[in-house]
Design a protein around this motif. Sequence first.
Motif, PDB file in Angstrom:
ATOM      1  N   LEU A  21      26.853   6.565 -35.776  1.00  0.00           N
ATOM      2  CA  LEU A  21      25.863   7.434 -35.684  1.00  0.00           C
ATOM      3  C   LEU A  21      25.313   7.992 -37.034  1.00  0.00           C
ATOM      4  CD1 LEU A  21      27.306   9.280 -32.658  1.00  0.00           C
ATOM      5  CD2 LEU A  21      25.825   7.192 -32.629  1.00  0.00           C
ATOM      6  N   HIS A  22      24.003   8.707 -36.868  1.00  0.00           N
ATOM      7  CA  HIS A  22      23.474   9.187 -38.225  1.00  0.00           C
ATOM      8  C   HIS A  22      23.154  10.730 -37.766  1.00  0.00           C
ATOM      9  CE1 HIS A  22      19.409   9.169 -36.191  1.00  0.00           C
ATOM     10  NE2 HIS A  22      19.689   7.851 -35.799  1.00  0.00           N
ATOM     11  N   LEU A  23      22.675  11.482 -38.998  1.00  0.00           N
ATOM     12  CA  LEU A  23      22.429  12.943 -38.769  1.00  0.00           C
ATOM     13  C   LEU A  23      21.373  13.311 -37.639  1.00  0.00           C
ATOM     14  CD1 LEU A  23      22.370  14.129 -42.392  1.00  0.00           C
ATOM     15  CD2 LEU A  23      24.004  15.009 -40.625  1.00  0.00           C
ATOM     16  N   GLY A  24      20.621  12.389 -37.331  1.00  0.00           N
ATOM     17  CA  GLY A  24      19.640  12.518 -36.340  1.00  0.00           C
ATOM     18  C   GLY A  24      20.432  12.601 -34.999  1.00  0.00           C
ATOM     19  N   ASN A  25      21.382  11.591 -34.624  1.00  0.00           N
ATOM     20  CA  ASN A  25      21.968  11.781 -33.507  1.00  0.00           C
ATOM     21  C   ASN A  25      22.695  13.056 -33.366  1.00  0.00           C
ATOM     22  OD1 ASN A  25      22.638   8.572 -34.451  1.00  0.00           O
ATOM     23  ND2 ASN A  25      21.225   8.978 -32.929  1.00  0.00           N
ATOM     24  N   TYR A  26      23.444  13.651 -34.481  1.00  0.00           N
ATOM     25  CA  TYR A  26      24.130  14.703 -34.425  1.00  0.00           C
ATOM     26  C   TYR A  26      23.244  16.014 -34.122  1.00  0.00           C
ATOM     27  CZ  TYR A  26      27.292  18.710 -36.297  1.00  0.00           C
ATOM     28  OH  TYR A  26      27.813  19.695 -36.142  1.00  0.00           O
ATOM     29  N   LYS A  63      30.865  -4.078 -27.858  1.00  0.00           N
ATOM     30  CA  LYS A  63      32.324  -3.572 -27.750  1.00  0.00           C
ATOM     31  C   LYS A  63      32.824  -2.727 -29.003  1.00  0.00           C
ATOM     32  CE  LYS A  63      36.877  -3.914 -25.644  1.00  0.00           C
ATOM     33  NZ  LYS A  63      37.899  -4.891 -24.959  1.00  0.00           N
ATOM     34  N   GLU A  64      32.358  -3.265 -30.122  1.00  0.00           N
ATOM     35  CA  GLU A  64      32.723  -2.795 -31.181  1.00  0.00           C
ATOM     36  C   GLU A  64      31.488  -1.587 -31.713  1.00  0.00           C
ATOM     37  OE1 GLU A  64      31.619  -3.694 -36.006  1.00  0.00           O
ATOM     38  OE2 GLU A  64      31.964  -5.496 -34.789  1.00  0.00           O
ATOM     39  N   ASN A  65      30.413  -1.871 -31.243  1.00  0.00           N
ATOM     40  CA  ASN A  65      29.474  -0.463 -31.238  1.00  0.00           C
ATOM     41  C   ASN A  65      29.906   0.574 -30.534  1.00  0.00           C
ATOM     42  OD1 ASN A  65      28.037  -1.765 -33.180  1.00  0.00           O
ATOM     43  ND2 ASN A  65      26.303  -2.587 -31.746  1.00  0.00           N
ATOM     44  N   SER A  66      30.480   0.292 -29.311  1.00  0.00           N
ATOM     45  CA  SER A  66      30.838   1.468 -28.390  1.00  0.00           C
ATOM     46  C   SER A  66      31.844   1.901 -28.901  1.00  0.00           C
ATOM     47  CB  SER A  66      31.386   0.842 -27.094  1.00  0.00           C
ATOM     48  OG  SER A  66      30.185   0.239 -26.328  1.00  0.00           O
ATOM     49  N   ILE A  67      32.874   1.680 -29.569  1.00  0.00           N
ATOM     50  CA  ILE A  67      33.859   2.187 -30.140  1.00  0.00           C
ATOM     51  C   ILE A  67      33.564   3.058 -31.187  1.00  0.00           C
ATOM     52  CG2 ILE A  67      36.379   1.952 -31.415  1.00  0.00           C
ATOM     53  CD1 ILE A  67      36.361   1.097 -28.363  1.00  0.00           C
ATOM     54  N   GLU A  68      32.737   2.576 -32.019  1.00  0.00           N
ATOM     55  CA  GLU A  68      32.175   3.297 -33.229  1.00  0.00           C
ATOM     56  C   GLU A  68      31.619   4.581 -32.910  1.00  0.00           C
ATOM     57  OE1 GLU A  68      32.654   2.864 -36.211  1.00  0.00           O
ATOM     58  OE2 GLU A  68      33.097   0.880 -36.571  1.00  0.00           O
ATOM     59  N   VAL A  69      30.743   4.423 -31.771  1.00  0.00           N
ATOM     60  CA  VAL A  69      30.029   5.805 -31.095  1.00  0.00           C
ATOM     61  C   VAL A  69      31.095   6.602 -30.860  1.00  0.00           C
ATOM     62  CG1 VAL A  69      28.624   6.867 -29.177  1.00  0.00           C
ATOM     63  CG2 VAL A  69      28.011   4.663 -30.360  1.00  0.00           C
ATOM     64  N   GLY A 198      10.702  10.413 -45.222  1.00  0.00           N
ATOM     65  CA  GLY A 198       9.744  11.482 -44.514  1.00  0.00           C
ATOM     66  C   GLY A 198       9.789  11.551 -42.903  1.00  0.00           C
ATOM     67  N   ARG A 199       9.969  10.082 -42.621  1.00  0.00           N
ATOM     68  CA  ARG A 199       9.678   9.754 -41.154  1.00  0.00           C
ATOM     69  C   ARG A 199      10.881  10.527 -40.184  1.00  0.00           C
ATOM     70  NH1 ARG A 199       7.750   3.638 -40.738  1.00  0.00           N
ATOM     71  NH2 ARG A 199       9.812   3.551 -42.391  1.00  0.00           N
ATOM     72  N   LYS A 200      10.684  10.385 -39.176  1.00  0.00           N
ATOM     73  CA  LYS A 200      11.918  10.738 -38.243  1.00  0.00           C
ATOM     74  C   LYS A 200      12.817   9.729 -38.595  1.00  0.00           C
ATOM     75  CE  LYS A 200      13.274  10.514 -33.330  1.00  0.00           C
ATOM     76  NZ  LYS A 200      12.972  10.278 -31.932  1.00  0.00           N
ATOM     77  N   MET A 201      14.133  10.437 -38.643  1.00  0.00           N
ATOM     78  CA  MET A 201      15.305   9.469 -38.889  1.00  0.00           C
ATOM     79  C   MET A 201      15.537   8.684 -37.866  1.00  0.00           C
ATOM     80  SD  MET A 201      18.968  10.792 -40.321  1.00  0.00           S
ATOM     81  CE  MET A 201      18.488  11.665 -41.994  1.00  0.00           C
ATOM     82  N   SER A 202      15.688   7.358 -38.414  1.00  0.00           N
ATOM     83  CA  SER A 202      15.810   6.419 -37.121  1.00  0.00           C
ATOM     84  C   SER A 202      16.656   5.096 -38.033  1.00  0.00           C
ATOM     85  CB  SER A 202      14.485   5.729 -36.473  1.00  0.00           C
ATOM     86  OG  SER A 202      14.895   4.710 -35.695  1.00  0.00           O
ATOM     87  N   ILE A 209      20.908   8.959 -42.814  1.00  0.00           N
ATOM     88  CA  ILE A 209      21.975   9.567 -43.556  1.00  0.00           C
ATOM     89  C   ILE A 209      22.950   9.281 -42.421  1.00  0.00           C
ATOM     90  CG2 ILE A 209      23.470  11.365 -44.640  1.00  0.00           C
ATOM     91  CD1 ILE A 209      20.210  12.556 -45.708  1.00  0.00           C
ATOM     92  N   MET A 210      23.911   8.563 -42.609  1.00  0.00           N
ATOM     93  CA  MET A 210      25.108   8.255 -41.591  1.00  0.00           C
ATOM     94  C   MET A 210      26.318   9.398 -41.484  1.00  0.00           C
ATOM     95  SD  MET A 210      23.641   5.726 -40.544  1.00  0.00           S
ATOM     96  CE  MET A 210      24.892   5.108 -39.004  1.00  0.00           C
ATOM     97  N   LEU A 211      26.707   9.634 -40.502  1.00  0.00           N
ATOM     98  CA  LEU A 211      27.854  10.500 -40.395  1.00  0.00           C
ATOM     99  C   LEU A 211      29.124  10.319 -41.200  1.00  0.00           C
ATOM    100  CD1 LEU A 211      27.846  11.891 -36.639  1.00  0.00           C
ATOM    101  CD2 LEU A 211      26.630  12.839 -38.542  1.00  0.00           C
ATOM    102  N   THR A 212      29.075   8.858 -41.544  1.00  0.00           N
ATOM    103  CA  THR A 212      30.073   8.269 -42.026  1.00  0.00           C
ATOM    104  C   THR A 212      29.900   8.030 -43.604  1.00  0.00           C
ATOM    105  OG1 THR A 212      29.652   6.006 -41.061  1.00  0.00           O
ATOM    106  CG2 THR A 212      31.213   7.228 -40.147  1.00  0.00           C
TER     107      THR A 212
END
Length: 339
Positions: A21-26, A63-69, A198-202, A209-212
């Motif tokens: 996830l990234h800062l936008g998700n947070y 499945k890998e992506n699910s665990i990362e979330v 400058g655009r919406k974080m996506s 900017i990733m949380l990791t």
Amino acid sequence: MNASPKTRKRVLSGMRSTGKLHLGNYVGALQNWVRMQDEYECFFMVADWHALTTDYADTSKIKENSIEVVLDWLAAGIDPARSVVFIQSHVPAHAELHLLFSMITPLGWLERVPTYKEQRDNIKDKDLSTYGFLGYPVLQAADILVYKGDAVPVGEDQVAHVELTREIARRFNGFYGEVFPEPQALLTPAAKLPGTDGRKMSKSYGNTIMLTDPEPVVRQKLKTMVTDPARVRRSDPGNPDVCPVGDLHKIFSSKETLAKVYEGCRSASIGCIECKGWAADSLVQLLNPMQERRKKFEENPRLAWDILEDGTERARKAAGTTMVDVRAAMGMSLEYEAK
């Protein structure tokens, strides 16, 4: 759970299996979820079936992506002792209720959902002319109502989905008797969080900017971030209110730092590099503790899987209770009934 469902309202929310996830998700959801744990009985779901509505052609990473979330949720402060954390496809009742709802949901209701046309118009590299894509709001309704959710935390763009869920609940209750509550939308305050361009974080824009992200990566990304376009030279005064870096400060920096930014930028007594450095300081202060908590699960992923297995059992139990009520209301009980 610390409190029974009778004393706290129940909430269901989820995120698709998109990986880290990234800062936008947070800012957009996760930060709010962490706070909600004190007030609501929370069910947090990794929506891997929803990911298939657009990414059905390649499931190799799902499945890998699910665990990362889930790792990012736990790192941010989602507490499995206070919340039910699970993967959608591990609770088959979602699919059963989705099927039953699909029998009573008019096509016109789905075709008018704003995001349906919007995504079909904007996502050109995938074939979205599938039943799964058209019907995903019905699955979303099943996700919420299988736990008899009282409320759903959403942004403005998702309010239409909650309203459709309410309509489906109302229609079901009208046919078969009162089984489901009509959940309320809990509007999540949406802070303006720009990406590095400058655009919406996506992720699709490559401006996240990733949380990791480790500290050197955060600082490097901030150095390249766009600023107030009117501030061409170091001696030009700027305006933090039209600057993406200023937006970051408003969300993550202390009042003292924000005051320094406004004074320094408007008087040109600080340069953009210094301002970006202060923003990076604030982000690192937020991210470092998360990354420390995440490390424990990265080193032993089985810990996270055990949390998911426990959450799955709790989710199945709650969903199973609902499905007993649903089948009974529809005259389709699994029990033998003598004539």
